[in-house]
Design a protein around this motif. Structure first.
Motif, short mmCIF file in Angstrom:
data_model
loop_
_atom_site.label_atom_id
_atom_site.label_comp_id
_atom_site.label_asym_id
_atom_site.label_seq_id
_atom_site.Cartn_x
_atom_site.Cartn_y
_atom_site.Cartn_z
N GLU A 173 0.86 -1.17 -0.03
CA GLU A 173 0.02 0.12 -0.03
C GLU A 173 0.74 1.39 0.09
OE1 GLU A 173 -3.75 1.81 2.27
OE2 GLU A 173 -2.84 0.04 3.19
N GLN A 174 0.72 2.05 -1.21
CA GLN A 174 1.52 3.22 -1.32
C GLN A 174 2.91 3.24 -0.72
OE1 GLN A 174 -0.89 6.32 0.66
NE2 GLN A 174 -2.69 5.56 -0.42
N SER A 175 3.77 2.24 -0.97
CA SER A 175 4.87 2.13 -0.38
C SER A 175 6.01 3.12 -1.25
CB SER A 175 5.57 0.58 -0.81
OG SER A 175 4.65 -0.48 0.00
N ALA A 176 5.94 3.28 -2.49
CA ALA A 176 6.70 4.30 -2.81
C ALA A 176 6.77 5.74 -2.33
CB ALA A 176 6.75 4.50 -4.61
N ASP A 177 5.69 5.97 -2.11
CA ASP A 177 5.28 7.32 -1.51
C ASP A 177 5.86 7.30 0.21
OD1 ASP A 177 3.96 10.24 -1.28
OD2 ASP A 177 2.88 9.12 0.22
N HIS A 178 5.79 6.03 0.62
CA HIS A 178 6.36 5.98 2.26
C HIS A 178 7.78 6.09 1.99
CE1 HIS A 178 6.96 4.62 6.02
NE2 HIS A 178 7.99 3.66 5.42
N ALA A 179 8.33 5.32 0.91
CA ALA A 179 10.06 5.92 0.64
C ALA A 179 10.24 7.09 0.78
CB ALA A 179 10.51 4.74 -0.36
N ARG A 180 9.60 7.74 -0.54
CA ARG A 180 9.83 9.35 -0.38
C ARG A 180 9.63 10.13 0.72
NH1 ARG A 180 6.77 13.58 -1.09
NH2 ARG A 180 4.78 12.38 -0.94
N ARG A 181 8.76 9.87 1.55
CA ARG A 181 8.72 10.62 2.72
C ARG A 181 9.82 10.63 3.79
NH1 ARG A 181 4.53 9.00 5.22
NH2 ARG A 181 3.49 7.78 3.76
N VAL A 182 10.04 9.20 3.73
CA VAL A 182 11.21 8.70 4.87
C VAL A 182 12.49 9.57 4.25
CG1 VAL A 182 12.90 6.94 5.54
CG2 VAL A 182 10.43 6.61 5.31
N LEU A 183 12.90 9.51 3.25
CA LEU A 183 14.02 10.24 2.46
C LEU A 183 13.96 11.40 2.81
CD1 LEU A 183 14.53 8.24 -0.70
CD2 LEU A 183 16.02 8.07 1.40
N ARG A 184 12.62 12.33 2.65
CA ARG A 184 12.46 13.74 2.74
C ARG A 184 12.82 14.15 4.14
NH1 ARG A 184 6.48 15.69 1.09
NH2 ARG A 184 6.44 14.81 3.31
N TYR B 32 20.00 6.16 6.49
CA TYR B 32 21.04 5.29 6.02
C TYR B 32 20.67 4.19 5.05
CZ TYR B 32 23.56 8.37 9.25
OH TYR B 32 23.93 9.57 10.10
N ASP B 33 21.50 3.90 4.19
CA ASP B 33 21.18 2.72 3.10
C ASP B 33 21.59 1.45 3.84
OD1 ASP B 33 23.81 3.01 2.55
OD2 ASP B 33 23.53 3.64 0.44
N SER B 34 22.30 1.40 4.91
CA SER B 34 22.66 0.10 5.75
C SER B 34 22.47 0.12 6.99
CB SER B 34 23.98 -0.14 5.12
OG SER B 34 24.98 0.72 5.92
N GLU B 35 22.41 -1.02 7.81
CA GLU B 35 22.21 -0.81 9.15
C GLU B 35 23.63 -0.49 9.88
OE1 GLU B 35 20.73 -3.86 12.82
OE2 GLU B 35 20.99 -4.80 10.86
N THR B 36 24.64 -0.94 9.16
CA THR B 36 25.78 -0.59 9.91
C THR B 36 26.33 1.08 9.94
OG1 THR B 36 26.78 -2.74 8.95
CG2 THR B 36 28.54 -0.92 9.37
N ALA B 37 26.04 1.50 8.90
CA ALA B 37 26.07 3.11 8.95
C ALA B 37 25.12 3.70 9.79
CB ALA B 37 25.92 3.34 7.29
N ALA B 38 23.73 3.28 9.87
CA ALA B 38 23.01 3.70 10.91
C ALA B 38 23.63 3.52 12.19
CB ALA B 38 21.66 3.03 10.73
N PRO C 295 21.27 8.80 1.82
CA PRO C 295 20.83 8.24 0.45
C PRO C 295 20.74 9.07 -0.61
CG PRO C 295 19.74 6.76 2.08
CD PRO C 295 20.01 8.17 2.63
N GLY C 296 21.31 8.88 -1.62
CA GLY C 296 21.22 10.14 -2.84
C GLY C 296 20.12 9.75 -3.74
N GLU C 297 20.07 10.46 -4.79
CA GLU C 297 19.08 10.23 -6.05
C GLU C 297 19.20 8.86 -6.59
OE1 GLU C 297 15.90 11.59 -7.65
OE2 GLU C 297 16.86 12.73 -6.27
N GLY C 298 20.12 8.28 -6.39
CA GLY C 298 20.13 6.92 -7.22
C GLY C 298 19.24 5.92 -6.36
N VAL C 299 19.15 6.03 -5.00
CA VAL C 299 18.44 5.14 -4.11
C VAL C 299 16.90 5.50 -4.22
CG1 VAL C 299 17.92 4.69 -1.84
CG2 VAL C 299 20.24 4.67 -2.41
N ALA C 300 16.78 6.96 -4.26
CA ALA C 300 15.44 7.50 -4.46
C ALA C 300 14.60 6.80 -5.71
CB ALA C 300 15.22 9.14 -4.54
N ASP C 301 15.57 6.93 -6.83
CA ASP C 301 15.02 6.45 -7.83
C ASP C 301 14.53 5.11 -7.95
OD1 ASP C 301 15.14 8.86 -9.54
OD2 ASP C 301 17.43 8.25 -10.29
N ARG C 302 15.48 4.02 -7.14
CA ARG C 302 15.35 2.94 -7.14
C ARG C 302 14.07 2.54 -6.43
NH1 ARG C 302 19.21 -1.81 -4.47
NH2 ARG C 302 18.20 -3.48 -5.00
#
Length: 258
Positions: free
Chosen positions: A153-164, A241-247, A172-179
């Motif tokens: 349910e609306q997962s792409a929008d959820h990802a966008r809000r997390v990054l925002r 972050y895009d990894s648990e290690t980094a977080a 994470p940069g635009e490459g992750v956002a695009d994916r």
């Protein structure tokens, strides 16, 4: 977006309310599930074929009942060719679900039509399996051992809000956002929660959340969100972050976590 803390009562009301055939369920089964103390939902299969105009997913909803027993409902979400609206049907058994797939899509009721997704369990969903699926509700485990219970349910929008809402410069940069624009299912898990630690000589709160996504190509990707108050003025801050290690490394830089 579905509330990850949705009560079992609200979940069941939403499930039956959107199903076109909920009146076909046995009254006794609905009454028993109405006593459920907890529930666990998981994506069981997916079948997406844009060229053929086929889109469907099946979900298994397991319930821990008041008498200690367990029961499952099987949900079919689908779109018919030429129709962008999603329809839902719910069934008391996997065999009934197979027959519905055969009826709607002209596929045989046995064989490959309902091969399970890698994250879900196989079998007919007996009591032992239901209880095993629900055990994740009452136990904590390492991130790599968590059972995925994705919400479609609306997962792409959820990802966008997390990054925002991320405030860290190394987010994470635009490459992750695009994916993540192709995300169609997600799960939120608290990996580290509500702990007070000493940061720069004062108390600060830290929490770590994993936002796990399923992408259109079938792959999985996670964002790791750190929420903390280790800021100069004690205000709440979100970092992603895009990894648990980094977080976890970021948390260790900001506090003496014990």
């Amino acid at each position: 977006m579905s509330d990850p803390y949705e009560t079992t009562e609200a979940h069941l009301e939403r499930l039956l309310g959107r199903a076109l055939n909920s009146f076909d369920l046995p009254d006794r089964l609905v009454e028993r599930i109405g006593t459920a103390l907890a529930h666990s939902s998981s994506l069981y299969t997916t079948h997406h074929s844009p060229s053929a105009g086929v889109w469907r997913e099946t979900h298994r909803h397991a319930y821990l009942l008041a008498d200690g027993a367990a029961a499952s409902l099987w949900e079919l979400a689908y779109r018919l060719k030429g129709d962008r609206s999603t329809r839902y049907e719910v069934f008391a058994s996997k065999s009934e679900l197979r027959l519905a797939v055969a009826r709607l899509f002209g596929e045989p009721p046995t064989g490959g039509a309902l091969e399970p997704a890698p994250a879900a369990g196989d079998g007919e969903g007996g009591p032992d399996e239901d209880l095993a699926a629900l055990s994740a509700l009452f136990s904590a485990s390492a991130p790599q051992q968590r059972h995925r219970e994705y919400t479609v349910e609306q997962s792409a929008d959820h990802a966008r809000r997390v990054l925002r809402r991320a405030e860290n410069a190394d987010r994470p940069g635009e490459g992750v956002a695009d994916r993540l624009r192709s995300a169609y299912a997600h799960q939120i898990t608290q990996a580290f929660g509500g702990r007070q630690c000493l940061a720069d000589g004062r108390d600060a709160g830290f929490s770590l959340y994993e936002h796990a996504f399923v992408l259109r190509d079938g792959s999985e990707f996670s964002l790791w969100e750190v929420e903390h108050t280790a800021t100069p003025d004690g205000r709440h801050m979100c970092e992603v972050y895009d990894s648990e290690t980094a977080a976890r490394g970021a948390m260790e830089l900001r506090a003496r976590v014990r």
